[in-house]
Motif scaffolding. Sequence first.
Motif, PDB file in Angstrom:
ATOM      1  N   ARG A  27       0.830  -1.211   0.000  1.00  0.00           N
ATOM      2  CA  ARG A  27       0.000   0.000   0.000  1.00  0.00           C
ATOM      3  C   ARG A  27       0.858   1.252   0.000  1.00  0.00           C
ATOM      4  NH1 ARG A  27      -3.141  -3.106   3.691  1.00  0.00           N
ATOM      5  NH2 ARG A  27      -2.132  -2.068   5.439  1.00  0.00           N
ATOM      6  N   LYS A  28       1.968   1.222   0.702  1.00  0.00           N
ATOM      7  CA  LYS A  28       2.851   2.390   0.719  1.00  0.00           C
ATOM      8  C   LYS A  28       3.457   2.641  -0.655  1.00  0.00           C
ATOM      9  CE  LYS A  28       6.824   4.419   3.072  1.00  0.00           C
ATOM     10  NZ  LYS A  28       7.448   4.841   1.817  1.00  0.00           N
ATOM     11  N   GLU A  30       2.098   1.830  -3.509  1.00  0.00           N
ATOM     12  CA  GLU A  30       1.027   2.366  -4.352  1.00  0.00           C
ATOM     13  C   GLU A  30       0.751   3.826  -4.035  1.00  0.00           C
ATOM     14  OE1 GLU A  30      -2.213  -0.214  -3.592  1.00  0.00           O
ATOM     15  OE2 GLU A  30      -1.419  -1.868  -4.817  1.00  0.00           O
ATOM     16  N   ARG A  31       0.776   4.190  -2.756  1.00  0.00           N
ATOM     17  CA  ARG A  31       0.574   5.591  -2.366  1.00  0.00           C
ATOM     18  C   ARG A  31       1.667   6.484  -2.942  1.00  0.00           C
ATOM     19  NH1 ARG A  31      -1.536   8.350   2.230  1.00  0.00           N
ATOM     20  NH2 ARG A  31      -2.206   6.370   3.145  1.00  0.00           N
ATOM     21  N   ASP A  32       2.916   6.040  -2.820  1.00  0.00           N
ATOM     22  CA  ASP A  32       4.023   6.843  -3.348  1.00  0.00           C
ATOM     23  C   ASP A  32       3.931   6.974  -4.866  1.00  0.00           C
ATOM     24  OD1 ASP A  32       4.958   7.083  -0.776  1.00  0.00           O
ATOM     25  OD2 ASP A  32       6.458   5.485  -0.964  1.00  0.00           O
ATOM     26  N   ARG A  34       1.176   6.924  -6.736  1.00  0.00           N
ATOM     27  CA  ARG A  34       0.107   7.871  -7.073  1.00  0.00           C
ATOM     28  C   ARG A  34       0.531   9.307  -6.790  1.00  0.00           C
ATOM     29  NH1 ARG A  34      -3.390   4.090  -4.143  1.00  0.00           N
ATOM     30  NH2 ARG A  34      -4.343   2.644  -5.617  1.00  0.00           N
ATOM     31  N   GLU A  35       1.232   9.515  -5.695  1.00  0.00           N
ATOM     32  CA  GLU A  35       1.680  10.870  -5.387  1.00  0.00           C
ATOM     33  C   GLU A  35       2.617  11.403  -6.462  1.00  0.00           C
ATOM     34  OE1 GLU A  35       3.390  13.265  -1.505  1.00  0.00           O
ATOM     35  OE2 GLU A  35       4.104  11.243  -1.903  1.00  0.00           O
ATOM     36  N   GLN A  93      -8.368   8.247  -3.575  1.00  0.00           N
ATOM     37  CA  GLN A  93      -7.399   7.161  -3.492  1.00  0.00           C
ATOM     38  C   GLN A  93      -6.217   7.591  -2.620  1.00  0.00           C
ATOM     39  OE1 GLN A  93      -7.088   5.105  -7.651  1.00  0.00           O
ATOM     40  NE2 GLN A  93      -7.236   7.301  -7.981  1.00  0.00           N
ATOM     41  N   PRO A  94      -5.682   6.690  -1.801  1.00  0.00           N
ATOM     42  CA  PRO A  94      -4.506   7.030  -1.003  1.00  0.00           C
ATOM     43  C   PRO A  94      -3.337   7.452  -1.895  1.00  0.00           C
ATOM     44  CG  PRO A  94      -5.490   4.988  -0.232  1.00  0.00           C
ATOM     45  CD  PRO A  94      -6.183   5.332  -1.508  1.00  0.00           C
ATOM     46  N   GLY A  95      -2.762   8.596  -1.606  1.00  0.00           N
ATOM     47  CA  GLY A  95      -1.656   9.116  -2.385  1.00  0.00           C
ATOM     48  C   GLY A  95      -2.059  10.092  -3.463  1.00  0.00           C
ATOM     49  N   GLU A  97      -4.332  12.515  -3.044  1.00  0.00           N
ATOM     50  CA  GLU A  97      -5.014  13.648  -2.420  1.00  0.00           C
ATOM     51  C   GLU A  97      -4.665  14.978  -3.072  1.00  0.00           C
ATOM     52  OE1 GLU A  97      -4.559  10.332   0.523  1.00  0.00           O
ATOM     53  OE2 GLU A  97      -3.216  11.416  -0.822  1.00  0.00           O
ATOM     54  N   ARG A 212       3.603   9.354   6.461  1.00  0.00           N
ATOM     55  CA  ARG A 212       2.954  10.468   5.783  1.00  0.00           C
ATOM     56  C   ARG A 212       2.379  11.403   6.806  1.00  0.00           C
ATOM     57  NH1 ARG A 212       1.165  11.777   0.823  1.00  0.00           N
ATOM     58  NH2 ARG A 212      -0.637  13.113   0.711  1.00  0.00           N
TER      59      ARG A 212
END
Length: 212
Positions: A27-28, A30-32, A34-35, A93-95, A97, A212
């Motif tokens: 998940r981390k 994927e968040r990174d 997307r960011e 979605q996480p990342g 925002e 985060r």
Amino acid sequence: MGESMLPLIGAVAAVPLVRRALATRRRKRERDRREAAVIDLCGAVAGDLRAGRQPGEALVGLVVDLGAAWSAVPAAARFGGDVPEALRKAARQPGAEGLNGVAACWQVSVDGGAGLAAGLERVAAALSAERDQREDLHAQLAGTRSTGVMLAVLPVLALLMGSALGAAPLRVLLHTSAGLGCLTLGGVLECAGLVWTARIVRAAGGADGGGR
């Protein structure tokens, strides 16, 4: 170890913990990802706008890795839909925002005629600064994490040293009452130390445990 059920029980008990750790790491990532995609999106759209393209055209021709939720954004831009609302939905979605900032810039540019390219560049700069700050904090906490891992490994090294000296520590720990008591107490203290170290790192790096 083969004569005792404790290693098997410990391995079975560790399976959900390992799966949880792997899921958290996934998940981390994927968040990174997307960011980073949001930052690239801001830069790409701003560059297209400064090159003379219309905002809708810039979004329609853009390819970004923001999952299935992103497909509604170029569709809204192509067919005259509510682009800011589509951006806000994708921002859930996480990342992702940072898309809320893109939506706000889009709304202002449509309603008030403000410069969308300049706004997107400011959003990208803010997101990049936040990411750099978080990575710097992560690097500063690396020493604390390494210390926790080293302390967790020390009992294993002690067992290896005892085996090398002929003391048979595994037989004592797994097949005697005193050894089982020491193993239980040591395991509890080991887990408590790891949990304590993890809480310290989370408190310093962020409440969500993901840095985060």
